[in-house]
Design an enzyme around this catalytic site. Sequence first.
Site, short mmCIF file in Angstrom:
data_model
loop_
_atom_site.label_atom_id
_atom_site.label_comp_id
_atom_site.label_asym_id
_atom_site.label_seq_id
_atom_site.Cartn_x
_atom_site.Cartn_y
_atom_site.Cartn_z
N ASP A 100 -2.85 4.79 -2.37
CA ASP A 100 -3.82 5.48 -1.51
C ASP A 100 -4.19 6.86 -2.09
OD1 ASP A 100 -5.12 5.39 1.17
OD2 ASP A 100 -3.93 7.20 1.51
N GLU B 224 -6.47 4.19 -5.74
CA GLU B 224 -7.73 4.51 -5.05
C GLU B 224 -8.20 5.87 -5.55
OE1 GLU B 224 -9.56 4.94 -0.53
OE2 GLU B 224 -7.65 5.86 -1.05
N HIS C 198 -11.04 -1.83 4.17
CA HIS C 198 -10.87 -1.48 5.58
C HIS C 198 -11.56 -0.17 5.96
CE1 HIS C 198 -8.00 0.74 3.28
NE2 HIS C 198 -7.78 1.54 4.31
N ASP C 199 -12.13 0.53 5.00
CA ASP C 199 -12.83 1.79 5.28
C ASP C 199 -14.34 1.63 5.24
OD1 ASP C 199 -10.40 3.22 5.35
OD2 ASP C 199 -10.48 3.66 3.20
N ASP D 260 0.86 -1.18 0.00
CA ASP D 260 0.00 0.00 0.00
C ASP D 260 0.90 1.23 0.00
OD1 ASP D 260 -2.17 1.76 0.43
OD2 ASP D 260 -3.19 0.25 1.65
O1 TEU Z 1 -8.98 6.51 2.22
C1 TEU Z 1 -9.43 7.57 1.44
C2 TEU Z 1 -10.47 8.38 2.01
O2 TEU Z 1 -10.81 9.39 1.46
C3 TEU Z 1 -11.07 7.90 3.27
O3 TEU Z 1 -10.92 8.90 4.22
C4 TEU Z 1 -12.45 7.61 3.03
O4 TEU Z 1 -13.06 8.70 2.43
C5 TEU Z 1 -13.14 7.35 4.30
O5 TEU Z 1 -12.58 6.26 4.90
C6 TEU Z 1 -14.57 7.07 4.08
O6 TEU Z 1 -15.25 7.81 5.00
C7 TEU Z 1 -7.64 6.21 2.24
C8 TEU Z 1 -7.42 5.02 3.13
O7 TEU Z 1 -8.06 3.91 2.57
C9 TEU Z 1 -7.87 5.35 4.52
O8 TEU Z 1 -7.81 4.26 5.39
C10 TEU Z 1 -7.01 6.49 5.01
O9 TEU Z 1 -7.48 6.93 6.25
C11 TEU Z 1 -7.02 7.67 4.04
O10 TEU Z 1 -6.83 7.28 2.69
C12 TEU Z 1 -5.87 8.61 4.38
O11 TEU Z 1 -4.66 8.03 4.04
#
Ligand code: TEU
Length: 541
Positions: free
Chosen positions: A202, A244, A318-319, A101
Amino acid sequence: MVKTQDKWWKHAVVYQIYPRSFQDSNGDGIGDLKGIMERLPYLEKLGIDAIWLSPVCRSPQDDNGYDISDYQDIDPMFGTLEDMEELIRKAKDHGIRIIMDLVLNHTSDEHRWFLEAKKSKDNPYHDYYVWRDGTEDTPPNEMRASFGGSAWEWVPELGQYYFHQFSVKQPDLNWENEKVRREIYDMILWWMDKGVGGFRLDVIDQIAKEPDLEITANGPMLHAFIREMSRETFQKGELITVGEAWGADVERAKLYSNPNGNEFSMVFQFEHIGLDQQEGKEKWDLAPLPFVKLKKVLAKWQTGLYGRGWNSLFWNNHDLPRIVSRWGNDREYRVESAKMLAALLHGMQGTPYVYQGEELGMTNVRFADISHYKDIESVNMYKERVEAGYDKDDVMESIYARGRDNARTPMQWDGSANAGFTAGTPWIEVNPNYTTINAREELEDQDSVFYFYQKLIRLRKEYPVFVDGKFELLMPEDEKIFAYTRTNGDSRMLVCANFSGEQAECPLLAEWVDAEVLIHNYPGEWSKKLRPYEAVILIQS
Ligand code: TEU
Ligand code: CA
């Protein structure tokens, strides 16, 4: 007839591991690299080709590793660089590649570049980040950070603000600085040298931000930066790369995943994820899920990228909340609906991603109150909303439905204490349903969600129509049925699912009575009146 011989990742299925919640090997309550090594046979049994590993680099863990302080070292919490090398090697012995990642939009504020950068305006690293002059009470503009508060953080010693799209501890990198880009490319090449199989990038669509214009995603220089990075790094290997991109539409995805390979292999787009997102509101403001729209959006992506790009296929990461709790029924039809959702996704064209525990039908969690939650996003939001006068119970309902910790409770391995995840105290509590939902039970039950995923993964390798077939949505307006065909020369496949908890008529099944059943989620024969969440994949050739 189309035949995709070229890229290995067009035939692959990827499994995402969130390391801190997967398997703890030393009893400190946090998953680690040695724990992952122990579970490689399980993953080989599932049949996956690659692991996307959420960040394991050195990090103060303000955002669980998405705040990196050293890209070329492993956080001691997860192990050592030698462990990482061993994992890459061992995984290879199991036929599995490791996808790292890459968090390139920002670093941790404890990265040495940032520690230097904030020493003085003429420090060589100052321009690695995004600074604006200002006065203490007036930030450059009103932009907000993703995890709450202003996107500008005041540094009194410099009389300047730095820009951060995420937490204060995640300062944004300045991609306009050529030196930053070069450092990043060298770091990527270093990991390629170590034998990694690819990268997940990311929030890559936010690297070309233009804060003065209040632009975050899709900045004017975005694709130029990505092409340069791709040319300088990825194109020197046979990698899978997935960006992403919350801001991607079909047209942009064609650029990102152009078959000429000048950007990435594919992107994660989120249109099917955000269908209940209301204009001008936050993800915490809940609204009903529109089923017909889900079908149309997925169909649009299937058709739009056919022959002109490549889709990633995912329900979870994971989000995101657990899919069986979101679109399925995680109580009386948990097993049926988890399988139905899997069949629908894996029947489409693209590279499927399975998020840890999805193959067990793991569900969302409802902890009693906020004190049990760990995610910076939920914790900050709770504080902000309660201070703003929201009802605490309503805020908890939002977290139950949408909170990121739903995906982050420990992997449920067996029915013993802490689900076999750790011998110590887990960093976040286990979902109490682990006594009935766990890998050990599922491995002993031929009808489990696990074996359904295993079979879907195998089918993709056996039948080229899974990889190459052209997609067509059927019964687009139907309120219960999700059905589509995939056609590749003489080979034609029907994926038909009842997306509801009631019986549903599916007239088109009449034409397929003689077809071969590839997979079905109820014991015995499929019924013309589909039972709740019944799903079947049929093939004619
Ligand atoms: O996530 C991208 C992101 O915009 C997230 O904040 C997403 O919008 C949110 O989880 C949904 O509410 C990536 C990663 O996957 C996330 O885990 C990180 O926190 C974020 O980037 C910052 O690096
Ligand atoms: Ca550990």
